[in-house]
Design a protein around this motif. Structure first.
Motif, PDB file in Angstrom:
ATOM      1  N   MET A 152     -11.556   1.842   3.997  1.00  0.00           N
ATOM      2  CA  MET A 152     -10.237   2.662   3.642  1.00  0.00           C
ATOM      3  C   MET A 152      -9.158   1.563   3.580  1.00  0.00           C
ATOM      4  O   MET A 152      -8.249   1.906   2.512  1.00  0.00           O
ATOM      5  N   PHE A 153      -9.085   0.497   4.185  1.00  0.00           N
ATOM      6  CA  PHE A 153      -8.153  -0.665   3.722  1.00  0.00           C
ATOM      7  C   PHE A 153      -8.142  -0.990   2.172  1.00  0.00           C
ATOM      8  O   PHE A 153      -7.108  -1.245   1.565  1.00  0.00           O
ATOM      9  N   ALA A 154      -9.065  -1.168   1.615  1.00  0.00           N
ATOM     10  CA  ALA A 154      -9.703  -1.612   0.501  1.00  0.00           C
ATOM     11  C   ALA A 154      -8.811  -0.375  -0.640  1.00  0.00           C
ATOM     12  O   ALA A 154      -8.142  -0.978  -1.577  1.00  0.00           O
ATOM     13  N   ALA A 155      -8.660   0.597  -0.195  1.00  0.00           N
ATOM     14  CA  ALA A 155      -8.101   1.751  -0.964  1.00  0.00           C
ATOM     15  C   ALA A 155      -6.485   1.602  -1.016  1.00  0.00           C
ATOM     16  O   ALA A 155      -5.851   1.886  -1.771  1.00  0.00           O
ATOM     17  N   ILE A 156      -6.041   0.972   0.059  1.00  0.00           N
ATOM     18  CA  ILE A 156      -4.505   0.817   0.253  1.00  0.00           C
ATOM     19  C   ILE A 156      -4.071  -0.809   0.195  1.00  0.00           C
ATOM     20  O   ILE A 156      -2.741  -0.986   0.445  1.00  0.00           O
ATOM     21  N   VAL A 157      -4.815  -1.473   0.120  1.00  0.00           N
ATOM     22  CA  VAL A 157      -4.311  -3.020   0.196  1.00  0.00           C
ATOM     23  C   VAL A 157      -3.252  -3.481  -1.086  1.00  0.00           C
ATOM     24  O   VAL A 157      -2.436  -4.229  -0.584  1.00  0.00           O
ATOM     25  N   ASP A 158      -3.199  -2.748  -2.156  1.00  0.00           N
ATOM     26  CA  ASP A 158      -2.169  -3.074  -2.942  1.00  0.00           C
ATOM     27  C   ASP A 158      -0.801  -2.503  -2.516  1.00  0.00           C
ATOM     28  O   ASP A 158       0.207  -2.932  -3.251  1.00  0.00           O
ATOM     29  N   GLU A 159      -0.607  -1.849  -1.437  1.00  0.00           N
ATOM     30  CA  GLU A 159       0.427  -1.623  -0.840  1.00  0.00           C
ATOM     31  C   GLU A 159       1.144  -2.702   0.032  1.00  0.00           C
ATOM     32  O   GLU A 159       2.299  -2.263   0.459  1.00  0.00           O
ATOM     33  N   PHE A 160       0.343  -3.684   0.082  1.00  0.00           N
ATOM     34  CA  PHE A 160       0.788  -4.840   0.782  1.00  0.00           C
ATOM     35  C   PHE A 160       0.963  -5.820   0.058  1.00  0.00           C
ATOM     36  O   PHE A 160      -0.045  -6.378  -0.484  1.00  0.00           O
TER      37      PHE A 160
END
Length: 233
Positions: A152-160
């Motif tokens: 799940m983190f891989a799907a949002i990592v670019d938001e950080f």
């Protein structure tokens, strides 16, 4: 960017489960040049979760919460996050639709409450499990199962997004106490952050966004400390 990591679970506090999620997340954030300023572990209690999330979301750019997702009696993280925002928990139709279309679950086979999220939350789909995560404001709620959390983190990592940082290590064959003056001096001479980590030897880390500054500071140190000699095999 700075973040706080919150891990939830009575089993973490009892030592029955190793808190690998916190270490994994901190490593990923450090790789992206993001400062983790808090790592907090909480029991499965709505009031504690709500209080800490509410405090941290006001203080940090983002809060990442892991653990306590699902419809069972001790899965209280969503309720706590909802309380932090003064929102109700509601069935999220987008999360349910994804579980049916992509997860392969019939709606009637899902345990009641599986897709209940804080009102207005953005669902995060669980490609390795069932319970969805979500985003509410600057708070990211992820599962506690490591494989599910990591996917799940891989799907949002670019938001950080952080500032690239460069780091080199000098290993000194001297007591840490003997190095204090030189460690202070290198930080006065160069715009770097220096850390020292004693063991059989002392690992000195030199860090800066500027690789040239790191290289210069490291060279300065190497001229002034006794380094550990490499042993030839």
């Amino acid at each position: 960017m700075n973040v706080a990591v919150v891990t939830v679970g009575d089993e973490l506090l009892a030592g029955r489960t190793e808190n690998t999620n916190a270490t994994w997340l901190c490593t990923r954030f450090d790789e992206r040049g993001i400062d983790v300023e808090r790592v907090t572990t909480l029991p499965d209690r709505v009031g504690d979760i709500a209080r800490v999330v509410n405090e941290y979301r006001a203080e940090y750019d983002a809060v990442v919460v892991t653990g306590g997702l699902g419809p069972t009696h001790d899965d209280l993280t969503m309720e706590g996050v909802a309380a932090a925002f003064g929102r109700s928990l509601e069935r999220n139709d987008e999360a349910l639709a994804w579980l049916e279309s992509e997860g392969g679950y019939a709606r009637e086979d899902l345990t009641a409450g599986t897709a209940d999220l804080p009102r207005g939350a953005r669902p995060l789909h669980n490609v390795e499990g069932v319970a969805p995560g979500c985003v509410v404001g600057s708070v990211y709620v992820l599962p506690g199962v490591p494989a599910e959390m990591e996917a799940m983190f891989a799907a949002i990592v670019d938001e950080f997004d952080g500032e690239p940082r460069h780091r080199e290590v000098v290993v000194a064959d001297e007591p840490e106490s003997a190095l204090v003056g030189r460690l202070e001096a290198v930080q006065e001479e160069f715009d770097v952050v220096v850390g020292s980590y004693p063991g059989e030897s002392v690992r000195i880390t030199v860090q800066s966004p500027d690789p040239a500054v790191v290289e210069a500071a490291t060279a300065w140190l190497r001229e002034r400390v006794e380094e550990v000699e490499e042993v030839e095999e």
